[in-house]
Scaffold this active site. Structure first.
Site, short mmCIF file in Angstrom:
data_model
loop_
_atom_site.label_atom_id
_atom_site.label_comp_id
_atom_site.label_asym_id
_atom_site.label_seq_id
_atom_site.Cartn_x
_atom_site.Cartn_y
_atom_site.Cartn_z
N ASP A 84 0.83 -1.21 0.00
CA ASP A 84 0.00 0.00 0.00
C ASP A 84 0.86 1.26 0.00
O ASP A 84 1.83 1.38 0.76
CB ASP A 84 -0.89 -0.01 1.25
CG ASP A 84 -1.72 1.24 1.39
OD1 ASP A 84 -2.63 1.43 0.57
OD2 ASP A 84 -1.45 2.03 2.31
N GLU A 132 1.17 -0.10 -4.96
CA GLU A 132 0.41 1.13 -5.17
C GLU A 132 1.43 2.25 -5.00
O GLU A 132 2.08 2.36 -3.96
CB GLU A 132 -0.70 1.30 -4.14
CG GLU A 132 -1.47 2.61 -4.37
CD GLU A 132 -2.28 3.04 -3.16
OE1 GLU A 132 -3.17 3.90 -3.34
OE2 GLU A 132 -2.03 2.57 -2.04
#
Length: 587
Positions: free
Chosen positions: A256, A289
């Protein structure tokens, strides 16, 4: 399976004892206090480590006692049965009896991802019950939003404070293993979304005894940045990644928001350690990401990145929205989409609305280095009212765009419920104490003060309270309350596209390269790829209401997908809100 070296936390020994380890460089003394009340002094080691060997085994609860006063759970706890404020529990990860020991994973090019929220899907057992439906749909990998222990019984997933401990309200660690084992039995990969850029706002005590875990010169939206210049910190998170891959047999990790990690060396080191830890022949996939669009990372051990650029361009074309980050995609949107389909990233060093350069050249990367989607947890949950795309856009446009997303050579991803046309929102939800819940509620509402639609304070007050239980309940996908016929129609459409992908695209994906894009009109793109076997795939997409002129299909080619394109009897006319996929097979 390869054995894992565990440095942090509680490790069961071969003789049944347990070794407790804690990195506490700012502590003068550390002890481990067991659930039976006994206290065992931990011995100071080099570099700020404390350790103790205690005659206790799996099931033992414990806490660390810092300087004889501060009682804290283990930051590397493998299980928090009573939540973030309760004691940690000793586990033996090697004790689980796996059923599908021959599973080696699947090659990356076969991947079709289904992102889901474990709590909203009924916990680990609820997801397991859903596996046959996902296989029938054409999914090959489920991606679990973060499962690390968060405050309360339900959380959006990104407030975790125990990266090693699965959320107890979703089930036990062995329940998670049973889900993963069952998925492997169905031929499904399981990916884990991991958060290495911050800890949640409640339950993290590292700053009390390991201040150098964090930096005081760099701040993120969640507080002080984690200090990856410190080898013990790097080891903590690398060990976490290895735990998921080795102890839980996870098939891939999605990292993330790595743009909030200042040391890129940590990421490349993590990738190397994961790659070297798994045996030859086993497939493990690493995804990012990364708002910075660092294409260089995709050549250093990472398989792919979520292609937010592609999503944003499609979203603007489908909805007309242009505020916040959509501003960067509001001008020349069709040209931007064409660049995405040809080269991967749209921003490859260009200046954004904030005046900063963003991205690196990506045209040299294969299409499979990019994960494309119309919906995900961020793009829905970060909206004030958690709006699903089909409540914002013309359904014909969404279906036309799906012909591109699910058939193009990029890796497709769905978000839970979209396959049956779910219109329920997916909201940002928490279960904090009253004081923290109030702060989160006000902070959430203030986030939208710059949006024209929320300039009025009274309107902002209508934004759902993240800490209300009803906000979580509203976010649980439920087919019972919708139009069953319409849901079945959406489901059949998704299933048909994914069957086409598996039959015609997936076998030819390795070695695929872009063969160029053209722009036949506003909101219309024609993209071509040379597939690995020499075949040529062309996808024509028109997201406008008006027909556009495109090249006629080549003689001998086969139309494998036609959404509304056949409304025109002229093959060179692509009607409004339509898509078509044409395959020219190699001879």
């Amino acid at each position: 399976m390869f054995e894992m070296t565990r440095l942090h936390g509680a490790t069961v020994q071969h003789d049944g004892a347990t070794c407790f380890s804690l990195w506490a460089p700012d502590a003068d003394t550390v002890a481990v206090k067991l659930g039976d009340g006994s206290v065992h002094t931990m011995h100071h080691q080099a570099s700020g480590w404390y350790s103790a060997r205690v005659n206790c085994g799996p099931g033992t609860t414990y806490r660390f006692l810092i300087n004889g006063q501060l009682s804290v759970p283990d930051p590397a706890s493998r299980y928090q049965p009573q939540g973030v404020d309760g004691p940690s529990c000793v586990l033996d990860p090697d004790a689980f009896a796996w059923q599908f020991n021959e599973w080696k994973g699947r090659p990356w090019h076969e991947t079709v991802i289904y992102e889901l929220h474990p709590g909203a899907c009924g916990g680990f057992a609820g997801i397991q019950a859903k596996l046959p439906e996902l296989v029938d749909l054409g999914i090959t990998a489920i991606e679990l939003m973060p499962v690390n222990e968060c405050p309360g019984k339900h959380n959006w997933g990104y407030d975790g404070v125990f990266p090693f401990a699965p959320q107890s309200s979703c089930g036990t660690p062995d329940d998670l293993r049973r889900l993963i084992d069952a998925a492997h039995g169905y031929g499904l990969m399981v990916f884990m979304d991991v958060v290495y850029n911050h800890f949640g706002p409640h339950g993290n005590y590292l700053g009390e005894y390991a201040k150098s875990f964090f930096r005081d010169d760099i701040h993120t939206p969640w507080g002080p940045a984690i200090d990856f210049r410190n080898s013990q910190v790097c080891d903590f998170f690398c060990e976490n990644a290895l735990m998921w891959v080795l102890d839980y047999r996870i098939d891939g990790l999605r990292l993330d928001a790595v743009h909030a990690i200042s040391e890129m060396d940590f990421l490349t080191n993590l990738a190397k350690r994961v790659r070297s830890a798994v045996p030859d022949g086993r497939h493990v996939h690493l995804m990012l990401e990364n708002e910075n669009n660092q294409a260089s990372l995709l050549a250093e051990g990472f398989d792919a990145q979520w292609n937010d650029d592609g999503h944003h361009a499609l979203h603007v074309l489908l909805t007309g929205e242009h505020e916040s980050y959509y501003q960067d995609f509001a001008a020349d949107t069709t040209i931007k989409l064409a660049r995405c389909l040809k080269e991967g990233f749209i921003y490859q060093g260009e200046t954004t609305r904030k005046g900063a350069s963003r991205g690196e050249p990506s045209g040299h990367l294969p299409p499979t280095a990019f994960i494309l989607f119309l919906q995900n947890h961020d793009q829905i949950g970060n909206r004030a009212f958690g709006d699903r795309l089909i409540t914002l856009a013309d359904h014909r446009g969404v279906r036309a765009a799906l012909g591109l997303v699910l058939l193009c050579p990029m890796i497709p991803m769905l978000f839970m419920g979209e396959e049956w046309g779910c219109e329920q929102p997916f909201l940002f939800f928490t279960d904090h104490n009253e004081e923290l819940g109030r702060a989160v509620r006000e902070g959430r509402r203030n986030e939208f003060s710059d949006f024209a639609a929320f300039a009025d304070e009274m309107i902002r007050q209508r934004i759902p309270d993240p800490n209300s239980h009803s906000t979580f309940v509203t976010s649980v996908p439920d087919r019972a309350g919708g139009n069953q016929t319409l849901q079945d129609d959406w489901l059949a459409y998704y299933r048909s596209l994914l069957r086409l992908r598996h039959a015609h695209i997936v076998p030819r994906l390795p070695g695929t390269l872009s063969d160029g894009t053209t722009i036949p009109g506003e909101k219309a793109v024609s993209a071509c790829w040379r597939l690995g076997d020499g075949s040529r795939l062309r996808i024509d997409l028109n997201l406008s209401e008006n027909p556009v002129v495109v090249a006629a299909p080549d003689p001998g080619s086969k139309i494998i997908h036609d959404y509304r394109a056949s409304l025109s009897k002229d093959p060179t006319i692509l009607p409004g809100y339509s898509s078509r996929a044409i395959l020219d097979q190699a001879t």
